[in-house]
Design a protein around this motif. Structure first.
Motif, PDB file in Angstrom:
ATOM      1  N   GLY A   9      78.361  52.466  10.595  1.00 14.79           N
ATOM      2  CA  GLY A   9      79.477  52.121   9.436  1.00 14.79           C
ATOM      3  C   GLY A   9      80.387  51.023   9.789  1.00 14.79           C
ATOM      4  N   PHE A  10      80.897  50.211   9.164  1.00 16.16           N
ATOM      5  CA  PHE A  10      82.147  48.331   9.887  1.00 16.16           C
ATOM      6  C   PHE A  10      81.963  49.362  11.853  1.00 16.16           C
ATOM      7  CE2 PHE A  10      85.544  45.987  10.335  1.00 16.16           C
ATOM      8  CZ  PHE A  10      85.289  44.618   9.430  1.00 16.16           C
ATOM      9  N   THR A  11      81.622  47.894  12.325  1.00 21.41           N
ATOM     10  CA  THR A  11      82.437  47.860  13.654  1.00 21.41           C
ATOM     11  C   THR A  11      81.253  48.888  14.456  1.00 21.41           C
ATOM     12  OG1 THR A  11      84.003  48.859  14.469  1.00 21.41           O
ATOM     13  CG2 THR A  11      84.196  46.874  12.856  1.00 21.41           C
ATOM     14  N   SER A  12      80.653  49.408  13.788  1.00 23.05           N
ATOM     15  CA  SER A  12      79.427  50.897  14.372  1.00 23.05           C
ATOM     16  C   SER A  12      78.772  50.162  15.250  1.00 23.05           C
ATOM     17  CB  SER A  12      78.770  51.808  13.800  1.00 23.05           C
ATOM     18  OG  SER A  12      79.845  52.203  13.338  1.00 23.05           O
ATOM     19  N   HIS A  13      78.071  50.698  16.446  1.00 19.91           N
ATOM     20  CA  HIS A  13      76.934  50.293  16.923  1.00 19.91           C
ATOM     21  C   HIS A  13      75.532  51.223  16.725  1.00 19.91           C
ATOM     22  CE1 HIS A  13      73.518  50.625  19.582  1.00 19.91           C
ATOM     23  NE2 HIS A  13      74.050  48.901  20.064  1.00 19.91           N
ATOM     24  N   PRO A  14      74.575  49.919  15.450  1.00 15.91           N
ATOM     25  CA  PRO A  14      73.544  50.178  14.732  1.00 15.91           C
ATOM     26  C   PRO A  14      73.029  51.280  15.729  1.00 15.91           C
ATOM     27  CG  PRO A  14      73.091  48.811  15.882  1.00 15.91           C
ATOM     28  CD  PRO A  14      75.252  48.411  16.182  1.00 15.91           C
ATOM     29  N   ILE A  15      72.473  51.757  16.734  1.00 14.47           N
ATOM     30  CA  ILE A  15      72.010  52.807  17.022  1.00 14.47           C
ATOM     31  C   ILE A  15      72.237  53.618  17.786  1.00 14.47           C
ATOM     32  CG2 ILE A  15      70.048  53.584  18.927  1.00 14.47           C
ATOM     33  CD1 ILE A  15      69.771  52.204  16.176  1.00 14.47           C
ATOM     34  N   LEU A  16      73.976  53.859  18.870  1.00 11.10           N
ATOM     35  CA  LEU A  16      74.024  54.378  19.721  1.00 11.10           C
ATOM     36  C   LEU A  16      75.534  54.952  18.747  1.00 11.10           C
ATOM     37  CD1 LEU A  16      75.253  52.627  22.815  1.00 11.10           C
ATOM     38  CD2 LEU A  16      73.441  53.985  22.199  1.00 11.10           C
ATOM     39  N   THR A  17      75.602  54.484  17.634  1.00 13.72           N
ATOM     40  CA  THR A  17      76.922  55.859  16.431  1.00 13.72           C
ATOM     41  C   THR A  17      76.404  57.212  15.805  1.00 13.72           C
ATOM     42  OG1 THR A  17      77.981  53.310  16.723  1.00 13.72           O
ATOM     43  CG2 THR A  17      79.212  55.310  15.064  1.00 13.72           C
ATOM     44  N   MET A  18      74.646  56.651  16.199  1.00 13.72           N
ATOM     45  CA  MET A  18      74.112  58.427  14.900  1.00 13.72           C
ATOM     46  C   MET A  18      74.117  58.623  15.725  1.00 13.72           C
ATOM     47  SD  MET A  18      75.105  55.991  12.446  1.00 13.72           S
ATOM     48  CE  MET A  18      74.848  57.101  10.711  1.00 13.72           C
ATOM     49  N   GLY A  19      74.314  58.835  17.287  1.00 16.52           N
ATOM     50  CA  GLY A  19      74.202  59.875  17.546  1.00 16.52           C
ATOM     51  C   GLY A  19      72.591  60.840  17.624  1.00 16.52           C
ATOM     52  N   PRO A  20      73.019  62.288  17.814  1.00 17.96           N
ATOM     53  CA  PRO A  20      71.917  62.544  17.982  1.00 17.96           C
ATOM     54  C   PRO A  20      71.174  62.684  16.806  1.00 17.96           C
ATOM     55  CG  PRO A  20      72.970  64.451  17.968  1.00 17.96           C
ATOM     56  CD  PRO A  20      74.357  62.965  17.864  1.00 17.96           C
ATOM     57  N   LEU A  25      66.239  63.600  13.103  1.00 20.99           N
ATOM     58  CA  LEU A  25      65.371  63.574  11.547  1.00 20.99           C
ATOM     59  C   LEU A  25      63.971  63.575  12.507  1.00 20.99           C
ATOM     60  CD1 LEU A  25      68.272  61.705   9.357  1.00 20.99           C
ATOM     61  CD2 LEU A  25      67.492  63.742   9.291  1.00 20.99           C
ATOM     62  N   ARG A  26      63.739  62.467  13.220  1.00 18.63           N
ATOM     63  CA  ARG A  26      62.141  61.859  13.673  1.00 18.63           C
ATOM     64  C   ARG A  26      62.094  63.799  13.614  1.00 18.63           C
ATOM     65  NH1 ARG A  26      65.176  58.368  16.542  1.00 18.63           N
ATOM     66  NH2 ARG A  26      64.734  55.824  14.586  1.00 18.63           N
ATOM     67  N   ARG A  27      62.476  64.780  14.431  1.00 19.28           N
ATOM     68  CA  ARG A  27      60.811  65.683  14.882  1.00 19.28           C
ATOM     69  C   ARG A  27      60.904  66.533  14.334  1.00 19.28           C
ATOM     70  NH1 ARG A  27      65.422  65.761  19.079  1.00 19.28           N
ATOM     71  NH2 ARG A  27      66.135  68.007  18.193  1.00 19.28           N
ATOM     72  N   ALA A  28      61.649  66.610  12.882  1.00 17.55           N
ATOM     73  CA  ALA A  28      61.600  66.943  11.570  1.00 17.55           C
ATOM     74  C   ALA A  28      60.817  66.480  11.058  1.00 17.55           C
ATOM     75  CB  ALA A  28      62.447  66.883  10.363  1.00 17.55           C
ATOM     76  N   GLY A  29      59.840  65.920  11.481  1.00 15.06           N
ATOM     77  CA  GLY A  29      58.763  64.650  10.534  1.00 15.06           C
ATOM     78  C   GLY A  29      59.113  63.492   9.688  1.00 15.06           C
ATOM     79  N   TYR A  30      60.311  63.248   9.565  1.00 15.47           N
ATOM     80  CA  TYR A  30      61.075  61.900   8.869  1.00 15.47           C
ATOM     81  C   TYR A  30      60.094  60.476   9.672  1.00 15.47           C
ATOM     82  CZ  TYR A  30      63.799  65.780   6.171  1.00 15.47           C
ATOM     83  OH  TYR A  30      64.059  66.760   5.199  1.00 15.47           O
ATOM     84  N   THR A  31      59.968  59.392   8.801  1.00 11.34           N
ATOM     85  CA  THR A  31      60.177  58.474   9.602  1.00 11.34           C
ATOM     86  C   THR A  31      61.993  57.463   9.364  1.00 11.34           C
ATOM     87  OG1 THR A  31      57.571  57.937   8.601  1.00 11.34           O
ATOM     88  CG2 THR A  31      59.488  56.162   8.821  1.00 11.34           C
ATOM     89  N   VAL A  32      62.865  57.684  10.081  1.00  9.13           N
ATOM     90  CA  VAL A  32      63.555  56.552  10.162  1.00  9.13           C
ATOM     91  C   VAL A  32      63.514  55.263  10.714  1.00  9.13           C
ATOM     92  CG1 VAL A  32      65.369  57.761  11.315  1.00  9.13           C
ATOM     93  CG2 VAL A  32      64.840  59.173  11.056  1.00  9.13           C
ATOM     94  N   LEU A  33      64.468  54.601   9.506  1.00  7.26           N
ATOM     95  CA  LEU A  33      64.645  53.067  10.107  1.00  7.26           C
ATOM     96  C   LEU A  33      66.236  52.972   9.880  1.00  7.26           C
ATOM     97  CD1 LEU A  33      63.276  50.811  10.071  1.00  7.26           C
ATOM     98  CD2 LEU A  33      63.235  50.103   7.832  1.00  7.26           C
ATOM     99  N   GLN A  34      66.752  52.385  11.085  1.00  5.58           N
ATOM    100  CA  GLN A  34      67.811  52.290  11.590  1.00  5.58           C
ATOM    101  C   GLN A  34      68.382  50.717  11.875  1.00  5.58           C
ATOM    102  OE1 GLN A  34      68.582  55.470  14.598  1.00  5.58           O
ATOM    103  NE2 GLN A  34      70.226  54.532  14.679  1.00  5.58           N
ATOM    104  N   PRO A  35      68.422  49.282  10.726  1.00  2.71           N
ATOM    105  CA  PRO A  35      68.453  48.326  10.978  1.00  2.71           C
ATOM    106  C   PRO A  35      70.465  47.864  11.051  1.00  2.71           C
ATOM    107  CG  PRO A  35      69.106  49.317   8.321  1.00  2.71           C
ATOM    108  CD  PRO A  35      68.519  49.988   8.901  1.00  2.71           C
ATOM    109  N   THR A  36      70.057  46.976  11.640  1.00  3.38           N
ATOM    110  CA  THR A  36      71.613  45.910  12.427  1.00  3.38           C
ATOM    111  C   THR A  36      71.605  45.776  11.526  1.00  3.38           C
ATOM    112  OG1 THR A  36      70.998  46.792  14.330  1.00  3.38           O
ATOM    113  CG2 THR A  36      72.405  45.368  14.266  1.00  3.38           C
TER     114      THR A  36
END
Length: 233
Positions: A9-20, A25-36
């Motif tokens: 979100g707005f003013t959010s940290h691109p990685i840390l704000t999304m928590g666990p 999702l990766r452990r479940a088998g998804y490929t995850v992409l987190q752009p900044t």
């Protein structure tokens, strides 16, 4: 492989704000992409001069870099950007956590007129957990001019929502001091999806940083596995 674009979100940290959630999702088998998104993950002043088109361009490039099938998992203003992607690019599944289709602060709509008088706004209290609040990674304030770009996204998104037909999950935070319940419900109601769900959590705005973060992450993962199961590459 099933692919998921995660938008902060707005003013959010691109990685840390999304928590666990990303790791779940990766452990479940998804490929995850987190752009900044431009202007984030550094300092509030880096948002000066950034336009909503800049955020959308980065999100669009990241989304198109993922092979299909693709899903969107989004937070707050990221849900507005995700809605535009879902409407214009299509998606297999859409998760919108506390979509920012309105704001609690009565001064928010006046930002275009206040930007010269009040150059910065203080960030909202987005975490209830006292311990986690101490380590809140989000910007403590933001340029008023950057928030004007958020308001422009708010104006554009409602007409796009009926065009989204993918399965959708909308999450509300019961104690949200940033986004009112009415805005989240309106987002959900306007979605054109024939299969859409709505869940409420005992949380502040940052669902993935607060008391219920692990529960939210597991619920999003379970919903995705049902409507958009992981596939082997």
């Amino acid at each position: 492989m099933s692919n998921v674009l995660v938008l902060h979100g707005f003013t959010s940290h691109p990685i840390l704000t999304m928590g666990p959630l990303p790791e779940v999702l990766r452990r479940a088998g998804y490929t995850v992409l987190q752009p900044t998104l431009p202007g984030h993950g550094t300092r509030p002043e880096d948002l000066v001069g950034v336009r909503w088109e800049d955020w959308y361009r980065v999100a669009l490039e990241a989304y198109r870099s993922l092979p299909e099938p693709r899903a969107l998992v989004t937070l707050s203003v990221g849900a507005l950007i995700g809605a535009k992607l879902a409407a214009e690019e299509g998606t297999s599944a859409f998760v919108a956590m506390v979509p920012a289709l309105g704001f609690v602060n009565p001064l928010a709509p006046l930002a275009p007129y206040l930007r010269w008088l009040i150059p910065t706004f203080k960030g909202t209290n987005s975490v209830r957990d006292p311990e986690r609040k101490k380590n809140n990674p989000n910007y403590p304030y933001f340029p008023t001019g950057a928030f004007v770009e958020v308001l422009e996204l708010c104006r554009q998104v409602p007409p796009l929502l009926p065009r989204i037909t993918a399965p959708a999950l909308v999450l509300q935070a019961q104690h949200d001091s940033t986004i009112p319940e009415a805005a989240v419900r309106r987002f959900h109601q306007l979605l054109g999806s024939s299969s859409k769900e709505y869940k409420v959590y005992d949380s502040e705005h940052d669902l993935l940083l607060d008391f219920r973060a692990d529960e939210v992450a597991e619920d999003v993962n379970a919903w995705l596995k049902r409507v958009f199961p992981p596939k082997e590459s």
